[in-house]
Write a protein that holds these residues in place. Structure first.
Motif, short mmCIF file in Angstrom:
data_model
loop_
_atom_site.label_atom_id
_atom_site.label_comp_id
_atom_site.label_asym_id
_atom_site.label_seq_id
_atom_site.Cartn_x
_atom_site.Cartn_y
_atom_site.Cartn_z
N GLY A 110 0.83 -1.21 0.00
CA GLY A 110 0.00 0.00 0.00
C GLY A 110 0.86 1.25 0.00
N GLY A 111 2.12 1.10 -0.36
CA GLY A 111 3.00 2.25 -0.46
C GLY A 111 3.41 2.85 0.87
N LEU A 112 3.40 2.07 1.92
CA LEU A 112 3.79 2.58 3.24
C LEU A 112 5.01 1.83 3.76
N SER A 113 5.64 2.41 4.77
CA SER A 113 6.69 1.69 5.48
C SER A 113 6.79 2.23 6.90
N TYR A 114 7.39 1.41 7.77
CA TYR A 114 7.50 1.81 9.17
C TYR A 114 8.89 1.40 9.65
N SER A 115 9.55 2.32 10.37
CA SER A 115 10.91 1.97 10.81
C SER A 115 10.98 1.66 12.30
N GLY A 116 9.82 1.63 12.95
CA GLY A 116 9.82 1.23 14.36
C GLY A 116 10.01 2.40 15.30
N GLY A 117 9.91 2.10 16.58
CA GLY A 117 10.28 3.08 17.61
C GLY A 117 9.18 3.98 18.12
N ILE A 118 8.00 3.95 17.52
CA ILE A 118 6.95 4.84 18.03
C ILE A 118 6.36 4.27 19.31
N LYS A 119 6.12 5.15 20.24
CA LYS A 119 5.57 4.70 21.51
C LYS A 119 4.05 4.83 21.49
N VAL A 120 3.39 3.79 21.94
CA VAL A 120 1.93 3.80 22.04
C VAL A 120 1.58 3.94 23.51
N ARG A 121 0.72 4.89 23.82
CA ARG A 121 0.45 5.20 25.22
C ARG A 121 -1.04 5.13 25.52
N HIS A 122 -1.33 4.76 26.74
CA HIS A 122 -2.73 4.79 27.17
C HIS A 122 -3.03 6.16 27.77
N VAL A 123 -4.30 6.53 27.78
CA VAL A 123 -4.70 7.82 28.36
C VAL A 123 -4.21 7.92 29.81
N LEU A 124 -4.36 6.83 30.57
CA LEU A 124 -3.94 6.86 31.98
C LEU A 124 -2.44 7.14 32.09
N ASP A 125 -1.68 6.51 31.21
CA ASP A 125 -0.23 6.66 31.20
C ASP A 125 0.15 8.13 31.03
#
Lengths: 292, 742, 202
Positions: A110-125
């Motif tokens: 789909g013409g995308l790429s990802y190099s990693g490293g993004i942090k996913v956070r919860h609202v509480l966090d």
């Protein structure tokens, strides 16, 4: 403070009061939220019926790739189910190079790429660790004094990684609620499962799970249950009339988002900002005396 | 020595507020110490300097009234020539007592009396103490070490000792070094990430031994005689050579459990394809695993079984994991099953377990019952319980069944009885166990010329050891250390560690022998028992009861002490009916006098007095910790630390009761199978001796309830106040000692 | 419960290791049973996760594939955090359910129907329309039963609608759900991912 918001499907419908209150609260706390453009569903807890594990990871990898394109800020996923799906893919992508290569091969379609490293956070966090209790306390204009709250975190809010709070005995929401002036009751069921994604289709089987959660809250004298997850909110709230029939017991327990309580404590509009008029089991009665 | 005494009283840690120091000073002066000084904190640099100043000025005998003798030992060490006697005012008087106690005329008087008694006792002890003069061997002490056994433990012990700079004699009965290591195909993974099987590296080890000029190797030799004591062991070999060494490491390995005994349970002998793990290792070493399409390992074959070896050998699981991996290496498609009760993988072997699982080895939990092995169509079949499935399952078409058998101690006299004994009728079991033990003890690798027998005494299951937790390698024969599987079953990694530990212990023993001081547990103690031989009645009690075989006998049954074998426990002193054995700083007279120095109130004052003789290794630390944890107990109690309950001489009980003391308690360590005694059987001995004194008490018209033996382990802090309270209750019930005021 | 004695058979476990998502993790279970006693729905299961792993290793294909337990996972992750071996309990369970469904075995009918509609919505639009999906699901029971189901859920639907937590729809697809802009790309990715999934290669 800028974050990318991943609302997820629930926040557009069944959890719309979560979205309203999250946006109101973060605005009040001067946190900027930018929605991930053209995000897709995370697959939630029921993805496996139609999709393979790799397909589900693909769904999440796409969102991570979009987030990276949009500046790579930390992502806030208010829904615990979305949070866990994304955080799981993010973890596995970063830890398993073979999987990362596979996912990039797939994203390439789909013409995308990802190099990693993004942090996913919860609202509480984010509320607990980035904003902090001090800033929350400072924003309180109408403390929730005297309000007894049962803090229900649900399963996927801290499990399995426990990145920002204990997986078995979290306290972040307890502390946030206390900062609002509420009285937080000891609550053994705080991380016990409500039935999650199969609750709707296996209601007879899962009814006792919700019955126990609401039962303990009521027995502890809680006026309402506070949650940080739209799936929990839904399972605990909207089926109460049906559950009363299955369990042959009275429930009638308001279930509100922690952000709704925050908006209220910050002195914001109970309906426009806290969206309390969207709760089916009304919390107005128990919150009325606080309005003064 | 000429004593120049001084007393220092500390007012820190709340003592200053709790006690009347003027009165304390008077008590010490009355006890004969003219110089008494107080300080607000003796352990502070200023406090230590305060004492040091006086030491520099000639003070050489110090009474310290401060905290427990177990703490601040560095601060209050003023060199070997200065005697320091410590009254534990903090842990024994102030912390455990209440500021006000029931029935006091004046608040705090009981606490004050308590502190005063401790100072009186310590003053007596100081007066009766002398500076020990270290024992010197008549002939120059040797620093070399003999290592017996040339397997993995022996080789590594020899190398470790040589690397530390001492000469080593390495004795091996076979013609080549290697032992069981030479029979092994591979070692289970020993290094992170614990996924690869490893080489034994035996050739390299042997080459290292041969290339080391500090190590003299005697292959094809056994030890025919070992005489002497640490520092001066005289050894003769079967080849006729002899030499003198300072200490010994025994690393003579293990014996495989005999599979013939499993004929009934596991069909051993009925089919060539039912083999043991030892056979399997040989097969692997011969490169003969390629043809195996399916194999099952049966764990605990004759282990953890009351009819065979009652214990776990701790290696068989790892061995099977390794052999399973070897099969998978030879043929990745092979079906490999491990049928187990519990997988036990000590240390990092858990990672090996995981790796075997990753390789696709299937594990089946069987429960207590052995699987049934049968032949079917030229192959083997197993029927076994599968606990997880709650079902009986079958495994067919097996090419091979491997019985994971355990390790036996390396003593050919070891037969089943001592091992079986546990599960049998207790009386019968004790009998066979005793017989078998005698048979084992009569056989020896070292052939010691000791009065107490030629072998190292065994602890349990015929393994020579002295203490299962505190002192690994330490046998009950000072200067002789057991390393590797001779001591307990273990895998190669553990045996290598053992070897190093034992080698260092052996070197330490030679240093101690040369310096005239004790090894573990009274490390550094320079006192040793002295015998007033003119009063000896040749009763042999000391020679029989010494737990370390330190005392030989001449033909007239006179004791011949070997001070370098001595561990300074004082068991001989406790045993001697003539009271002729004493140490420079510990004697029958000293403790007796301390007891007599306690002030006993008149009967009408209703303040009983109880003396507690306290084991310094277990009970004393427990008391200290209890006091520091805030526990309180009766202020009528007086503790007197002793080296070991085994050193208690019965005359002390008489001393106490005849001076009006209302009760005596012996507070020691755990005895029995899981004993905690640092000196093996002190607590046991005290118990036996005490059981024999009720007759004497009756003669004195005294209730035997007045004397009690209690055991406690180091950590049982909460039990301290409980045990004391119970004893005080008994004393109250029995009433005052009729000998009060005589 | 006692099952018929049957010899260990390695073909099914090899199949699971190879074809089921996270199936290889079954090897790592050490049978401690923490997953089983930890599961919130343990009382509702016949086997529970630990026994399922043992059945797989024993080669008891039918017992595993026919077990409704493999589709009763709520994804609460309690077993996952407590498993001392870090076995991906949930992923294997999901993998097994997916594998069974693919072969036409339906461990739990309602969840299977709902999950199918749910996934279809993702595949076709990129998102899950919380009005559309339940509507379509209720109709999977056929027009008559579907109507009853709809009536039964009507009160809940009405409540959600009146509290602004549901969009108004006359019926499935009226009006149609919105699609994400990149839906074409997403479909391509999902197709590719499927082709690359265990057991699908080649």
């Amino acid at each position: 403070m800028t974050y990318l918001l991943y609302p997820g499907c629930s926040l557009e419908a069944g959890g719309s009061h979560y979205e309203v209150s999250v946006e109101a609260v973060f605005k009040a706390l001067q946190v900027e939220l930018k929605e991930i453009e053209d995000w897709n569903c995370c697959g939630a807890s029921i993805h496996y019926v139609g999709g393979t594990e790799l397909q589900t990871k693909t769904l999440n990898a796409r969102n991570l790739a979009l987030a990276q394109k949009q500046g790579g800020y930390d992502i806030i996923a208010p829904c615990s189910s979305c949070y866990i799906q994304m955080v799981k893919t993010a973890h596995e992508f970063d830890e398993e190079p073979e999987l990362a290569a596979e996912l990039n091969q797939i994203l390439g379609e789909g013409g995308l790429s990802y190099s990693g490293g993004i942090k996913v956070r919860h609202v509480l966090d984010v509320l607990y660790n980035d904003v902090g209790l001090e800033r929350i306390k400072a924003a309180v204009k109408k403390p929730l004094t005297g309000l007894k709250v049962a803090p229900y975190y649900g399963c996927q809010t801290t499990r399995p990684y426990g990145e920002y709070d204990s997986v078995e005995e979290p306290t972040s929401m307890d502390e946030i609620l206390a900062a609002l002036g509420a009285e937080v009751i000891p609550f053994e069921h705080k991380v016990k499962c409500c039935g999650s994604g199969i609750f709707f289709t296996e209601m007879d089987t899962c009814a006792p799970l919700v019955g126990d959660i609401i039962g303990e809250a009521a027995a502890g004298g809680a006026a309402l249950i506070s949650v940080p997850c739209p799936m929990c909110q839904m399972n605990l709230e909207i089926y109460q009339p049906r559950l009363e029939k299955i369990l042959k017991t009275e429930l009638d327990m308001p279930v509100v988002f922690v952000t709704q309580l925050m908006a209220l404590a910050f002195g914001m509009d109970p309906n426009k900002d806290a969206a309390l008029n969207r709760n089916i089991v009304s919390a107005n009665e128990v919150l009325r005396h606080l309005a003064a | 020595m000429d004593k120049n005494q001084a007393c220092y009283l500390c007012q820190g840690c709340g003592l200053g507020e709790a006690l009347n120091f003027e009165k304390l000073q008077e008590v010490v002066e009355e006890a004969g110490i003219g110089e008494v000084k107080t300080h607000e904190q003796l352990c502070s640099p200023e406090g230590v300097a305060f004492i040091q100043g006086d030491v520099d000025g000639g003070v050489n005998a110090i009474l310290l009234g401060a905290c427990s003798c177990r703490v601040k030992t560095n601060e209050f060490d003023f060199g070997p020539e200065v005697i320091v006697e410590r009254a534990s005012l903090r842990e024994q008087a102030v912390y455990p007592s209440e500021a006000e106690y029931e029935g006091e005329e004046e608040a705090g008087e009981d606490r004050q009396m308590l502190a005063e008694d401790y100072l009186r006792m310590s003053a007596v002890k100081l007066a009766k103490s002398d500076v020990p003069v270290p024992f010197q061997l008549e002939e120059a002490p040797e620093t070399s070490v003999m290592v017996v056994g040339g397997g993995v433990a022996g080789i590594n012990a020899a190398l470790a000792a040589a690397k530390a700079g001492v000469d080593v004699f390495l004795v091996e009965k076979e013609d080549a070094l290697g032992g069981f290591l030479g029979k092994m195909a591979k070692l289970a993974p020993e290094n992170p990430p614990y996924q690869e099987l490893e080489d034994t590296h035996l050739e390299a080890l042997v080459a290292e031994i041969e290339g080391n000029d500090k190590i003299k190797v005697y292959t094809g030799n056994t030890v025919t005689e070992t005489k002497g004591a640490p520092g001066n062991f005289d050894v003769t070999l079967s080849g006729g050579e002899s030499f003198r060494c300072g200490a010994i490491v025994q690393a003579t390995g293990w014996l495989p459990y005999e599979p013939e005994k499993l004929a009934e349970e596991l069909a051993y002998g009925s089919n060539d394809a039912i083999i043991t793990n030892v056979d399997m290792e040989a097969k692997a070493k011969a490169g003969d695993l390629g043809g195996i399409g399916s194999v099952a390992f049966i764990q605990c074959a004759g282990s953890r079984d009351q009819n065979h070896l009652p214990y776990c050998s701790a290696v068989c699981c790892t061995v099977s994991l390794k052999q399973a991996m070897l099969v998978k290496e030879a043929n990745p498609e092979a079906a490999v099953y491990v049928i187990y009760k519990d997988i036990r993988t000590p240390g990092q072997s858990e990672e090996v377990y995981r790796e075997a699982q990753r390789k696709g080895v299937v594990f089946i939990r069987r429960g207590e019952d052995y699987p049934k092995i049968s032949e079917s169509g030229g192959k083997l079949a197993i029927e076994t319980a599968d606990v997880t499935l709650n079902d009986t399952v079958e495994i067919d078409e097996l090419d091979l069944v491997v019985l994971a058998t355990g390790m036996k101690p390396n003593n050919p006299r070891v037969v089943e009885p001592p091992l079986v004994a546990l599960g049998m009728d207790q009386e019968a079991a004790k009998k066979v166990a005793a017989e078998a033990k005698a048979a084992c003890d009569d056989w020896s690798v070292l052939n010691l010329k000791y009065r107490q027998g030629p072998n190292l005494p065994t602890l349990k299951y015929a393994y020579p050891d002295s203490h299962f937790i505190c002192f690994p390698y330490e046998t009950r024969r000072t200067g002789i250390y057991a390393a590797g599987t001779v001591r307990r079953p273990m895998r190669v990694t553990a045996a290598v560690e053992d070897a190093t530990g034992a080698a260092l212990k052996a070197i330490q023993a030679t240093k101690a022998a040369a310096g005239g001081f004790a090894v573990h547990p009274r490390s550094g103690d320079m006192s040793f028992p002295e015998f007033a031989m003119q009063r000896c009645t040749q009763c042999k009690r000391c020679t029989e009861e010494c737990p370390f075989g330190a005392i030989n006998e001449d033909e007239k049954a006179n004791p011949l002490p070997n001070p370098t074998r001595c561990r300074r426990c004082g068991v001989c002193m406790g045993a001697c009916p003539e009271r002729i054995i004493s140490f420079k700083n510990y004697s029958v007279d000293m403790i007796g006098s301390m007891i007599k120095s306690i002030e006993v109130p008149e009967e009408d004052e209703e303040k009983p007095r109880v003396v507690v003789l306290v084991c310094e290794n277990d009970a004393l630390p427990a008391i200290d910790m209890a006091a520091r944890a805030g526990h309180k107990w009766s202020p009528y109690i007086r503790f007197i630390p002793v080296r070991c309950l085994g050193s208690i001489n019965l005359v002390w009980i008489a001393d106490a009761l005849s001076s009006g003391i209302d009760g005596v308690m012996l507070f020691g360590c755990r005895r029995g199978d899981d004993y905690q005694c640092h000196f093996i059987k002190g607590s046991e001995l005290a118990n036996v001796r005490m059981s024999k004194i009720s007759e004497t008490l009756d003669r004195l018209v005294l209730e035997s309830d007045r004397v009690r033996v209690e055991e406690i382990s180091f950590g049982e802090v909460d039990k301290v106040p409980q045990i004391i309270a119970e004893f005080m209750e008994t004393i109250e019930e029995v009433g005052p000692n009729p000998y009060k005021g005589f | 419960m006692v099952m018929a004695t049957k010899a260990y058979d390695k073909s099914f476990r090899e199949e699971v290791y190879k074809n089921v998502d996270s199936g290889e993790d079954v090897k790592l279970c050490m049978q401690c049973g923490v997953c089983g006693i930890t599961c919130p729905l343990r009382d509702k299961m016949t086997h529970g996760p630990r026994q399922i792993w043992s059945l797989i290793r024993a080669g008891k294909r039918d017992e595993v594939m026919d077990s409704p337990d493999i589709m009763l996972c709520t994804s609460c992750y309690t077993c996952k955090v407590r498993c001392p071996r870090g076995v991906k309990v949930i992923d294997i369970m999901h993998g097994l359910a997916h594998y069974a469904l693919e072969q036409g075995i339906v461990p739990r009918a309602e969840t299977a129907k709902f999950g199918k509609v749910f996934w279809d919505s993702i595949y076709k639009t990129g998102r899950v329309d919380e009005t559309e999906v339940p509507m379509r699901y209720t109709l999977t029971a056929g027009p008559i039963h579907g109507l009853f189901n709809t009536l039964e859920m009507m009160d809940i639907g009405r409540a959600l609608l009146s509290h602004k937590r549901m969009k108004f729809k006359l019926g499935p697809g009226i009006p149609p759900s919105k699609k994400i802009k990149g839906i074409k790309g997403l479909k391509k990715m999902l197709d590719k991912a499927q082709a690359m999934s265990p057991g699908k290669e080649g």
